[in-house]
Motif scaffolding. Structure first.
Motif, PDB file in Angstrom:
ATOM      1  N   TYR A   1     -96.470  79.767   1.072  1.00  0.00           N
ATOM      2  CA  TYR A   1     -95.600  80.647   0.990  1.00  0.00           C
ATOM      3  C   TYR A   1     -94.106  80.128   1.299  1.00  0.00           C
ATOM      4  O   TYR A   1     -93.087  80.712   1.108  1.00  0.00           O
TER       5      TYR A   1
ATOM      6  N   THR B   1     -87.026  80.142  -3.421  1.00  0.00           N
ATOM      7  CA  THR B   1     -86.290  81.468  -3.682  1.00  0.00           C
ATOM      8  C   THR B   1     -84.907  81.385  -3.043  1.00  0.00           C
ATOM      9  O   THR B   1     -83.980  81.997  -3.889  1.00  0.00           O
TER      10      THR B   1
ATOM     11  N   TYR C   1     -92.566  78.654  -1.572  1.00  0.00           N
ATOM     12  CA  TYR C   1     -92.153  79.985  -2.459  1.00  0.00           C
ATOM     13  C   TYR C   1     -90.665  80.527  -1.795  1.00  0.00           C
ATOM     14  O   TYR C   1     -89.650  80.409  -2.447  1.00  0.00           O
TER      15      TYR C   1
END
Length: 397
Positions: free
Chosen positions: A134, A141, A137
């Protein structure tokens, strides 16, 4: 210590290889983290360093996906460790490792820029897997969002420069048809210092300018915008010829931030009823005259570029008789300085005239576009310069 990429039985199909840098000075804790990474089933490549100083080479080398950061290192600790690592690798996910007694350390580290934190002694393989995945990620992003914002700002800047460098012509009663094109030197480049403009003045004269500020980038573009706006204001105020060029030169000298910046330009004043055009060249090359017999370069007197020798102020005039129908094309050297499609030199004016002679007859806009396409095809990316073209057509279409 650096481990090769590891693929484990628990790895999911298509799982990426995570490039992980562990900055931990306790060998026991470093070994525990490596064992936990193996237990996650992730595919990873792990590099371990005992301090931020030791990790600088890795932080500056190949891109990393995640940094596992101990908050108590020999050279830096606490939130300072986070800010230091983030400065060295701003687009890499950072997960801090805290002790059991440090209740506030994790949230403070996240406030300083870390994506997440883990408490030593309470980390299990599945938690590490989720946290690392996460965090990477979220970091990717954030990076994508920053790149998109940069692209938006770049597009806005491009639009501002286009408005400044490529204005709408001011034409009232004139029957002259105007075709203008501007291309930056690189595919992703902002517009440079080339500029052009056309204005019909109150005395009925049609005035045009094409100019080129030396250099590339925002400084040249800003100066080009300044000169273009100054030209329009001055020519509408009645200034012509050497007087106009002198005032433009004064503005250039006042606005430039480097004594090495100069500008070339061509001034054209057309008297439609008298069928004459008056040309002043300040370090710029001659325009092209197209008639029913073909296209040729205008023979004209030359003056010095603006900003080179401000005391000289010598820009002789050339009067050009105009046929009942025809076209004048002013351009910057980006059109001729590209390669000629061979290995023996530049396209040059002769090569440009040869291209024009071979172009099929069509409307002016299509012909200008085709000419630019042909020169780019011959150049094949070997030379990069800004390009401005201004074509003025009169008489029968």
């Amino acid at each position: 210590m650096t481990s090769a990429a590891t693929t484990l039985p628990g790895a999911r199909p298509g799982e990426p290889v995570y490039r992980v840098l562990l900055i931990e000075d306790d060998e026991g804790d470093a070994l525990l983290v490596e064992e936990l990474l193996h237990d996650t089933g992730l595919r990873f490549q792990l590099t371990s360093r005992a301090s931020v100083a030791d990790a600088r080479a890795e932080l500056a080398a190949a891109p990393l996906d995640c940094i596992l950061l101990d908050l108590h290192l020999p050279d830096v600790s606490g939130t300072d460790a986070v800010t230091t690592v983030r400065a060295l690798a701003p687009h890499t996910a950072v997960i801090v490792l805290t002790g059991l007694s440090e209740a506030q350390a994790g949230p403070e580290a996240m406030a300083a820029g870390a994506q997440d934190y883990l408490v030593k002694g309470k980390v299990e393989a599945e938690l590490l897997r989720r946290t690392l995945s996460y965090a990477v990620y979220r970091s990717q992003t954030e990076r994508a969002g920053a790149e998109a914002q940069a692209a938006r700002l770049r597009a806005e800047e491009m639009a501002r420069l286009e408005r400044g460098l490529l204005p709408q012509p001011i034409l009232d009663t004139s029957t002259v048809r105007v075709t203008s094109r501007y291309l930056p030197g690189g595919e992703l480049a902002l517009l440079g210092g080339d500029f052009l403009d056309v204005v019909e003045c109150d005395d009925g004269l049609l005035c045009a300018v094409v100019g080129d500020v030396s250099g590339h980038g925002p400084d040249a573009a800003a100066l080009g915008v300044c000169l273009r706006i100054a030209w329009r204001s001055l020519v509408l105020g009645g200034h012509r010829g050497p007087d106009l060029l002198h005032l433009m030169e004064r503005i250039l000298i006042a606005e430039r931030d480097s004594h090495t910046l100069f500008a070339t330009c061509a001034l054209l004043t057309i008297e439609e009823k008298a069928r004459t055009a008056t040309l002043h060249l300040a370090g710029h090359h001659e325009p092209l005259l197209t008639t029913s017999q073909g296209t040729q370069e205008v023979a004209a007197a030359h003056g010095i570029a603006l900003g080179i020798a401000p005391d000289q102020r010598d820009w002789p005039a050339t009067v050009i008789p105009l046929p009942d129908s025809g076209a004048l094309t002013l351009y910057t050297d980006g059109l001729t300085e590209g390669h000629n499609g061979k290995t023996d030199g530049r396209l040059g004016v002769e090569g440009l005239l040869g291209l024009i002679d071979r172009l099929p007859p069509t409307d002016p806009a299509a012909q200008v576009d085709r000419l630019i396409e042909e020169t780019h095809a011959l150049n094949a990316g070997r030379h990069s310069d800004d390009l401005a073209v201004l074509r003025l057509d009169w008489g029968t279409a």
